[in-house]
Design a protein around this motif. Structure first.
Motif, PDB file in Angstrom:
ATOM      1  N   TYR A  25       0.839  -1.200   0.000  1.00 44.50           N
ATOM      2  CA  TYR A  25       0.000   0.000   0.000  1.00 44.50           C
ATOM      3  C   TYR A  25       0.871   1.246   0.000  1.00 44.50           C
ATOM      4  CZ  TYR A  25      -3.522  -3.361   1.530  1.00 44.50           C
ATOM      5  OH  TYR A  25      -4.356  -4.452   1.604  1.00 44.50           O
TER       6      TYR A  25
ATOM      7  N   LYS B 296      -1.592   6.361   2.722  1.00 47.57           N
ATOM      8  CA  LYS B 296      -3.000   6.731   2.501  1.00 47.57           C
ATOM      9  C   LYS B 296      -3.096   8.190   2.060  1.00 47.57           C
ATOM     10  CE  LYS B 296      -4.313   4.571   6.630  1.00 47.57           C
ATOM     11  NZ  LYS B 296      -3.091   3.865   6.791  1.00 47.57           N
TER      12      LYS B 296
ATOM     13  N   HIS C 153      -3.131   9.316  -1.796  1.00 46.71           N
ATOM     14  CA  HIS C 153      -4.202   9.081  -2.776  1.00 46.71           C
ATOM     15  C   HIS C 153      -4.824  10.383  -3.285  1.00 46.71           C
ATOM     16  CE1 HIS C 153      -4.630   4.618  -2.698  1.00 46.71           C
ATOM     17  NE2 HIS C 153      -3.859   4.807  -1.640  1.00 46.71           N
ATOM     18  N   GLU C 154      -5.102  11.291  -2.352  1.00 46.44           N
ATOM     19  CA  GLU C 154      -5.779  12.522  -2.762  1.00 46.44           C
ATOM     20  C   GLU C 154      -4.900  13.374  -3.695  1.00 46.44           C
ATOM     21  OE1 GLU C 154      -7.819  14.491   0.440  1.00 46.44           O
ATOM     22  OE2 GLU C 154      -7.918  16.338  -0.757  1.00 46.44           O
TER      23      GLU C 154
ATOM     24  N   TYR D 179      -2.392  12.431  -5.466  1.00 47.67           N
ATOM     25  CA  TYR D 179      -2.130  11.665  -6.694  1.00 47.67           C
ATOM     26  C   TYR D 179      -3.305  11.854  -7.662  1.00 47.67           C
ATOM     27  CZ  TYR D 179      -0.965   7.833  -9.867  1.00 47.67           C
ATOM     28  OH  TYR D 179      -0.652   7.094 -10.987  1.00 47.67           O
ATOM     29  N   ASN D 180      -4.511  11.725  -7.141  1.00 48.44           N
ATOM     30  CA  ASN D 180      -5.674  11.868  -8.022  1.00 48.44           C
ATOM     31  C   ASN D 180      -5.859  13.304  -8.497  1.00 48.44           C
ATOM     32  OD1 ASN D 180      -6.372   9.167  -8.137  1.00 48.44           O
ATOM     33  ND2 ASN D 180      -7.367   9.261  -6.137  1.00 48.44           N
TER      34      ASN D 180
ATOM     35  N   TYR E  53       6.136   7.925  -7.969  1.00 42.64           N
ATOM     36  CA  TYR E  53       5.101   7.076  -8.591  1.00 42.64           C
ATOM     37  C   TYR E  53       4.772   7.619  -9.985  1.00 42.64           C
ATOM     38  CZ  TYR E  53       4.353   5.040  -3.949  1.00 42.64           C
ATOM     39  OH  TYR E  53       4.527   4.385  -2.759  1.00 42.64           O
TER      40      TYR E  53
ATOM     41  N   HIS F  81       1.737  -1.212  -5.185  1.00 51.31           N
ATOM     42  CA  HIS F  81       1.043  -0.205  -4.368  1.00 51.31           C
ATOM     43  C   HIS F  81      -0.429  -0.193  -4.788  1.00 51.31           C
ATOM     44  CE1 HIS F  81       0.882   2.490  -7.886  1.00 51.31           C
ATOM     45  NE2 HIS F  81       2.106   2.071  -8.145  1.00 51.31           N
ATOM     46  N   ASP F  82      -1.215   0.640  -4.102  1.00 47.32           N
ATOM     47  CA  ASP F  82      -2.654   0.661  -4.400  1.00 47.32           C
ATOM     48  C   ASP F  82      -3.113   2.001  -4.976  1.00 47.32           C
ATOM     49  OD1 ASP F  82      -2.096   2.067  -2.098  1.00 47.32           O
ATOM     50  OD2 ASP F  82      -3.923   1.442  -1.061  1.00 47.32           O
ATOM     51  N   LEU F  83      -2.181   2.774  -5.551  1.00 48.29           N
ATOM     52  CA  LEU F  83      -2.598   4.052  -6.138  1.00 48.29           C
ATOM     53  C   LEU F  83      -3.258   3.857  -7.495  1.00 48.29           C
ATOM     54  CD1 LEU F  83       0.521   6.344  -5.422  1.00 48.29           C
ATOM     55  CD2 LEU F  83      -1.747   6.544  -4.387  1.00 48.29           C
ATOM     56  N   THR F  84      -2.905   2.762  -8.156  1.00 50.10           N
ATOM     57  CA  THR F  84      -3.433   2.535  -9.511  1.00 50.10           C
ATOM     58  C   THR F  84      -4.010   1.123  -9.594  1.00 50.10           C
ATOM     59  OG1 THR F  84      -1.263   1.767 -10.246  1.00 50.10           O
ATOM     60  CG2 THR F  84      -1.739   4.079 -10.598  1.00 50.10           C
ATOM     61  N   GLU F  85      -4.866   0.897 -10.593  1.00 49.52           N
ATOM     62  CA  GLU F  85      -5.523  -0.414 -10.678  1.00 49.52           C
ATOM     63  C   GLU F  85      -4.642  -1.469 -11.346  1.00 49.52           C
ATOM     64  OE1 GLU F  85      -8.153   0.309 -14.725  1.00 49.52           O
ATOM     65  OE2 GLU F  85      -8.971   0.993 -12.809  1.00 49.52           O
TER      66      GLU F  85
END
Ligand SMILES: Cc1cc2nc3c(=O)[nH]c(=O)nc-3n(C[C@H](O)[C@H](O)[C@H](O)COP(=O)(O)OP(=O)(O)OC[C@H]3O[C@@H](n4cnc5c(N)ncnc54)[C@H](O)[C@@H]3O)c2cc1C
Length: 618
Positions: free
Chosen positions: A74, A77, A80-81, A83-84, A127, A203-207
């Motif tokens: 991961y 946390k 995520h914001e 990054y998006n 990333y 990691h979990d930033l992307t699918e």
């Protein structure tokens, strides 16, 4: 007021006044850009860096690092914001061509944005950087089908990317890798092997995550000549673009690191269950040549890391030195304690840092500008010249700026005294975060071997000669300016000493004497880095000096006292005076050591290799 990350006035100076970025907009490739747009981009990028990225810096280091839990990795946390938002606000891939979802921005301008974002949180930006590096590889070497399948989602940041070279027994010596690729009947390959230290590896930033993986096709020769490059997605991609089954890329762990704790550094096991499929990217056995495109870009990005952390450390140190009250001023009769910026040693430290940061900024942006000029060059000769600058300067940008980044952060910590060593101030994190830049992307020693054994002699030494000619041109111009005459003399002596040392290296190599240069490649690189940094500062001082003359004339400030007072009242005058001071300081304190340091290299003492290994004991 400072944003505590980057001096945006100096960014504008380099882009507008030193490089004259506006010249690029006369070419069709950049015809959609204007200076108003550049200014707006810089203002908005600063805002984004401060408001969206910077708040994650300490958090991802202390409370919310990248973690590996129950077999899954991961990202922090808090990443995520931003990054998006980077994706949604169009900051993800400004350099990329419009047809792939980017903005076709000049590299010089993109470099300035990347300085702001990297200074705010380099670990987060890794990333993005790795994803775009991998996407760039596919654009340049992939088939149309591969481009359609992978690139668009990567440039949008929906899928991530990496670069998978390193293995437990193949670090600097990439040719020793053991990851293998077995041909399958449908033309794809079954990949088996372990890669370690892979940044953004999981990691979990992307699918999905798209891994460019270096591997050897069964039967191909050993060493780098037998290496091919494969696109290996974490999840396979169906013909309609949707995500398919898991591609047997398992994460072994994430490293527990000294710094950049927000960056997920993974061990990846490919094909543990014999079910990992890779597609060849480019031709067989050309993997190293192809990967070099990404590596060269990443090397420039790693040099930027030294600048990013160094710049943020400088801004913080200036603020602290103005606020911290300690000890009396030893040059005054008063016994009252003063802000530490009044102490000459603190001044010297700040000046050392300021001059290095400004010189490195100019060097990095100039490298970006050379890339832009190469792309719009109208003749092959012109293109070769600009490409030549990029070739010779890349190992210096990577190694010099990362080594100096560490020195800068360390000196900035000294300015803070004991508080700098403590976690309530960010300096200790800058120092920890920037150290890795001297190691990854090819250690700084590997960069220096590239410089001495490959780059100096490239195109029969033409690239080196062109660089020296640029430096000497600046020297000649600065000699005509009274306030820069003395500095130009130091610059000239250093440039001549560099030319002389290059000749000596050439003589050694031609006579088969490899040990003398081998021992000192890294030392040579750092001295050459000082010379080119000094050159960028002198070039800046020439412009600043002209601006000062005009400002002094307009205000009637014609005595040294009046000019000094003018600087106290007027921020623009103070800025230009500071630019001249950076160059003069660097010229008088660093450049005069160049000749003597090269003299030491010419002595070529071999004690370190002549002494028997046993003398190192243990
Ligand atoms: C946080 C982190 C992130 C990383 N990210 C990535 C990534 O995304 N992708 C990836 O592929 N790799 C990545 N790496 C790996 C990194 O590039 C390697 O660690 C680096 O190239 C050095 O390899 P090594 O660690 O095996 O050291 P070694 O190669 O064992 O080197 C040890 C020492 O020997 C020196 N040395 C080695 N060979 C020579 C020589 N010929 N001459 C003189 N000196 C030599 C080196 O300079 C070094 O000082 C990452 C590493 C870290 C720590």
């Amino acid at each position: 007021m400072s944003n505590l990350l980057v001096n945006t006035r100096d960014q504008r100076f380099v882009l507008y006044e030193q490089l004259g970025i506006e010249k690029l907009f006369a070419y069709p490739k950049y015809a959609d850009f204007s200076m108003d747009m550049v200014d707006m981009v810089l203002t908005e990028a600063e805002k984004f860096a401060v408001e969206e990225i910077m708040p994650t810096y300490e958090k991802a280091d202390k409370e919310d690092p990248a973690v590996f839990k129950d077999g899954k990795a991961y990202a922090p946390k808090c990443f995520h914001e931003p990054y998006n938002k980077l994706r949604e606000a169009g900051w993800y891939a400004p350099l990329f061509p419009v047809e792939y979802g980017g903005q076709g921005m000049p590299k010089a301008l993109q470099t300035s944005i990347s300085e702001l974002f990297g200074a705010a949180n380099y670990a987060l930006m890794m990333y993005v950087g790795l994803t775009l590096g991998a996407a760039g590889l596919i654009i340049e070497y992939g088939t149309e089908e591969q481009i359609n399948k992978y690139v668009y989602n990567m440039v949008q940041g929906v899928w991530g990317g990496t670069m998978c070279l390193t293995e437990p027994n193949a670090g600097s010596d990439v040719g020793a890798l053991r990851t293998s690729a077995k041909r399958l009947p449908d033309g794809t390959f079954s990949i088996t092997g372990t890669k370690c230290f892979i940044s953004s590896g999981d990691h979990d930033l992307t699918e999905n995550i798209i891994h460019p993986v270096l591997a050897r096709i069964e039967g191909d020769p050993p060493g780098t000549k037998g290496i091919s490059l494969f696109i290996v997605p974490k999840y396979r991609v169906n013909d309609d673009g949707s995500l398919g089954e898991f591609n047997d890329v398992k994460t072994g762990n994430l490293e527990h690191k000294m710094g950049i704790k927000g960056s997920a550094t993974a061990t990846l096991n490919f094909g543990e269950d014999g079910n990992c499929i890779g597609e060849l990217l480019g031709n067989e056995r050309e993997g190293m040549r192809i990967m070099f495109k990404m590596m060269n870009e990443a090397r420039l990005g790693t040099g930027m890391q030294g600048l990013d952390h160094g710049s943020a450390a400088l801004e913080h140190a200036i603020q602290y030195a103005k606020e911290r009250i300690q000890s009396r001023d030893m040059t005054s009769a008063s016994h009252e304690p003063v802000p530490i910026i009044r102490h000459p040693d603190i001044r010297r430290s700040l000046m050392w840092i300021k001059s290095h940061v400004e010189g490195m900024r100019s060097l990095n942006y100039w490298t970006g500008y050379c890339i832009d000029m190469s792309e719009i060059a109208e003749t092959e000769e012109e293109r070769a010249k600009w490409d030549g600058f990029v070739e010779i300067i890349t190992p210096i940008v990577k190694a010099y700026c990362s080594d100096k980044g560490v020195e800068i952060c360390s000196l900035a910590m000294d300015i803070y005294g004991g508080y700098g060593y403590c976690q309530e101030y960010p300096i200790e994190q800058y120092l920890r975060d920037c150290k890795i830049a001297t190691i990854y992307e090819g250690t700084n020693t590997i960069q220096s071997l590239d410089l001495v054994f490959r780059k100096l002699g490239q195109r029969k030494g033409e690239n080196a000669k062109n660089l020296l000619a640029e430096i000497n041109d600046t020297v000649a111009k600065c000699k005509e300016i009274e306030r820069l005459k003395e500095s130009a003399g130091y610059m000239e002596e250093a440039s001549n000493a560099l030319a002389d040392m290059m000749m000596q290296i050439g003589t050694w190599l031609m006579s088969g004497e490899f040990m003398s240069p081998l021992i000192n490649t890294r030392v040579f690189l750092m001295i050459m880095g000082d010379v080119v940094t000094g050159w960028r500062l002198m070039d800046a001082a020439k412009i600043a000096s002209e601006k000062l003359d005009a400002l002094y004339k307009e205000a009637g400030a014609d005595t040294p006292e009046a000019q000094r007072d003018f600087g106290k009242d007027n921020v623009e005058v103070a800025f230009y005076q500071g630019k001249v001071a950076s160059a003069k300081y660097f010229a008088a304190n660093i450049l005069p050591t160049v000749k003597d340091r090269f003299r030491v290299l010419k002595i070529a003492d071999k004690t370190c290799v002549e002494v028997v290994e046993e003398s190192f004991t243990v």
